[in-house]
Write an enzyme that holds these catalytic residues in place. Structure first.
Site, PDB file in Angstrom:
ATOM      1  N   SER A 153       0.820  -1.201   0.000  1.00 18.08           N
ATOM      2  CA  SER A 153       0.000   0.000   0.000  1.00 18.08           C
ATOM      3  C   SER A 153       0.860   1.259   0.000  1.00 18.08           C
ATOM      4  CB  SER A 153      -0.963  -0.033   1.198  1.00 18.08           C
ATOM      5  OG  SER A 153      -2.023   0.892   1.037  1.00 18.08           O
ATOM      6  N   ASP A 303      -8.793  -6.099  -3.933  1.00 15.12           N
ATOM      7  CA  ASP A 303      -7.830  -5.143  -3.402  1.00 15.12           C
ATOM      8  C   ASP A 303      -8.385  -3.718  -3.499  1.00 15.12           C
ATOM      9  OD1 ASP A 303      -5.592  -3.928  -2.422  1.00 15.12           O
ATOM     10  OD2 ASP A 303      -4.220  -4.670  -3.965  1.00 15.12           O
ATOM     11  N   HIS A 332      -6.469  -6.595   0.085  1.00 13.95           N
ATOM     12  CA  HIS A 332      -5.400  -5.608   0.198  1.00 13.95           C
ATOM     13  C   HIS A 332      -4.254  -6.173   1.039  1.00 13.95           C
ATOM     14  CE1 HIS A 332      -3.830  -1.615  -0.226  1.00 13.95           C
ATOM     15  NE2 HIS A 332      -3.752  -1.418   1.062  1.00 13.95           N
TER      16      HIS A 332
END
Length: 612
Positions: A153, A303, A332
């Protein structure tokens, strides 16, 4: 999901096979920690994990994998207690250091034990900091002069930003679940703001940046009651400096206030016209990535709002680089397997092994056989198998399914007609969706409560499929609509209705009607789906009652529909659990036209045979 048996011939050498034969020659030891001073005097806290050779004859210089995190490089533990002090990066430390990589973890400015104040989400100042950290790494006696970067991320996007500095030591990056465009991949999918994400993420960062341990108890990643804030560096044994740093963090920006400033992509702040959503999006600086930097883009079908689009755009844009694309059935960060047919909640695929093979090839220069593999690997849900491809999209052609009378989807175009739908602003999609994990919420079961949700939407359902069909890539809802208001939020959902009536969420698409205008995709932002600028210049209010065409791309997925199942397309005008009202307090009436002249349809890239 994703064991060797499920891979079949997707890989010549499966990642699990590669890692099983890869020597583990080093030991993991405690990190050395220090401050590194930036160009403006700001001190960043850095942890260095070095491989401990089993003998003195082993190498003492190593390639480095760098991680730049706003989520604490390391927590301090209460004396005498135990626990994972690196919730965000610990697995990379444990895996790569014993295999001969130095791992450097940095608290980005304004976070953890680092000094400074954050002026932005993914601030451009952090990009310049990463360049200086790279200079510092290659100057160390343990560095062999080669740097890679990875992370999940925010941390993965930092790898993009490091590569974009053009630093000659950077040879390979592996952004995991990372955006290419913060606007449409993350906070404004389809131009619609994710209000829940902004609020929850703001609370998380207050908990971290202000050392509010009471707030962190709400977040599973950071709720260890034995955590005592960020770990001071070695030169700060009494924690005096870290307290000073946290005091500076009190001036950090607030996500709820900051992100609301960016209603339009690439529009400047009122007080700084040069600062736009592009200022914290990797695509805007991608020209700085040297063509010899290898890229491994990783995402999953669940995601978030569009991280998989980010991974695909990165792959398509950086066409001159050595590049690889990996798309799983996970959420994610590849923490949970999102397939309804999963063998376990946890992801079984050896992602770290695939990353090792990648870094071994491009950082260590090993002959890993990676160059002989297909550049793209993706997972097919329900078939529960991996596929390989030479290009994206894997299926170029789309089959149309036409919306028509009696709420049916059919392969043939019907006569002209229309349906009306009154938007219900109380309609939501629940709390087990693709959107929770990106806000730090520990989702474990995805869309388990989808049954019956489409009953409140405008839905169209096909006849039963005569044979299995595999959807691979981006579907496209091509709709002709008239609206009673001058704006609307359009949500489109694809569902598999199995023979026994079980309803399975497949994917979705979002578009704010204001942003319906399409543009050619720029060179820095390649797509295989309709591109929109989301700019103020292109934003056009609707004329109430006038029929307009809306081409809404569905988020990509690879999914096998069973023989006997029906395909359902559902249209709504709200998701109250995640998005705000459009327009405020004025739920519109939508009139959907179908048939001759206004042939509303959904186009699906379908494979109707079991081609691997």
């Amino acid at each position: 999901m994703g064991g060797i048996s499920a891979a079949k011939d997707a890989w010549l050498v499966h990642p699990a096979e590669y890692v099983a034969k890869r020597p583990v020659d080093f030991q993991l030891t405690k990190p050395a920690s220090q401050y590194v001073t930036m160009r403006d005097g700001c001190r960043l806290a850095v942890d260095v994990y070095l491989p401990q050779p089993a003998s003195r004859t082993r190498a003492t210089r190593f390639p480095t994998i760098a991680l730049f995190t706003p989520y604490y490089r390391r927590f301090k533990l209460r004396p005498g207690r135990r626990g994972e002090v690196n919730p965000n990066t610990g697995k990379f430390r444990d895996f790569f250091v014993p295999r001969g990589y130095a791992v450097v973890v940095v608290d980005v400015r304004g976070t953890g034990a680092s000094f400074g104040t954050r002026d932005s989400f993914r601030s451009p100042r952090e990009r310049e900091d990463s360049r200086e950290i790279a200079d510092w790494i290659v100057a160390q006696p343990w560095s062999d002069g080669r740097i890679g970067a990875t992370g999940i991320s925010y941390v993965g996007a930092a790898a993009d930003f490091l590569a974009s500095t053009g630093h000659p030591a950077v040879k390979a990056i592996a952004p995991l679940s990372s955006v290419w465009d913060t606007y449409s991949d993350n906070y404004f999918p389809g131009g619609i703001q994710l209000k829940s994400l902004t609020k929850v993420y703001d609370e998380l960062m207050i908990g971290l940046d202000h050392d509010r341990r009471d707030i962190l108890q709400k977040f599973s990643y950071f709720n260890n009651p034995d955590f005592e804030g960020p770990q001071p560096v070695d030169e700060d044994p009494d924690g005096i400096l870290v307290k000073q740093a946290i005091r500076e963090h009190l001036g950090n920006f607030r996500q709820t206030d900051f992100m609301a400033e960016f209603r339009f992509r690439e529009e400047g702040l009122p007080y700084d016209p040069t600062f736009t959503s592009a200022s914290f999006s990797p695509y805007a600086v991608s020209e700085g990535i040297r063509p010899d930097v290898a890229i491994l883009s990783v995402s999953g079908w669940l995601d978030g709002a569009g991280y998989m689009n980010g991974a695909i755009s990165r792959y398509l844009t950086l066409k001159d680089n050595p590049r690889h694309l990996l798309l799983g059935a996970w959420d994610h960060g590849a923490r949970v397997n999102g397939s309804p047919w999963r063998g376990s909640v946890e992801v079984e695929f050896s992602l770290l092994a695939e990353m090792l093979r990648f870094f071994d090839a491009y950082l260590m220069g090993k002959d890993t056989g990676l160059s002989e593999e297909a550049p793209i690997h993706y997972f097919c849900v329900h078939a529960e198998e991996w596929r390989r491809a030479e290009s994206w999209p894997p299926i170029e052609t789309h089959e149309p399914f036409y919306l028509g009378p009696d709420h049916r989807l059919s392969r043939s175009k019907p006569g002209a007609g229309a349906d009306s739908y009154q938007v219900d602003f109380t309609l939501g999609t629940g709390a087990d969706t693709r959107y929770e994990r990106i806000a730090g919420i520990d989702s474990r079961n995805y869309y388990a409560d989808w049954q019956g949700r489409t009953a409140r939407m405008l839905s169209f359902t096909s006849d039963p499929l005569a044979a299995p069909a595999e959807l691979a890539g981006h579907g496209l809802a091509d709709l002709f609509l008239a609206c009673s208001e001058r704006d609307a939020a359009l949500f489109v959902y694809l569902t598999e209705v199995e023979g026994d009536g079980t309803e399975r969420y497949v994917t979705e698409g979002l578009l704010r009607a204001l942003h319906r205008k399409e543009r050619p995709a720029p060179a820095s932002y390649r797509t295989s789906w309709p591109f929109r600028s989301f700019s103020r210049a292109d934003a056009t209010p609707l004329e109430p009652g006038k029929v307009e065409r809306f081409r809404i791309p569905l988020l990509p997925v690879v999914w096998r529909f069973s023989a006997g199942s029906r395909i359902r397309l559902s249209i709504a005008g709200a998701d109250d659990d995640h998005c705000g009202q459009v327009p405020h307090g004025r739920p519109p009436t939508l009139r959907l036209l179908w048939g001759e002249g206004n042939a509303s349809r959904v186009e699906l890239p379908l494979r109707r045979s079991d081609v691997q």
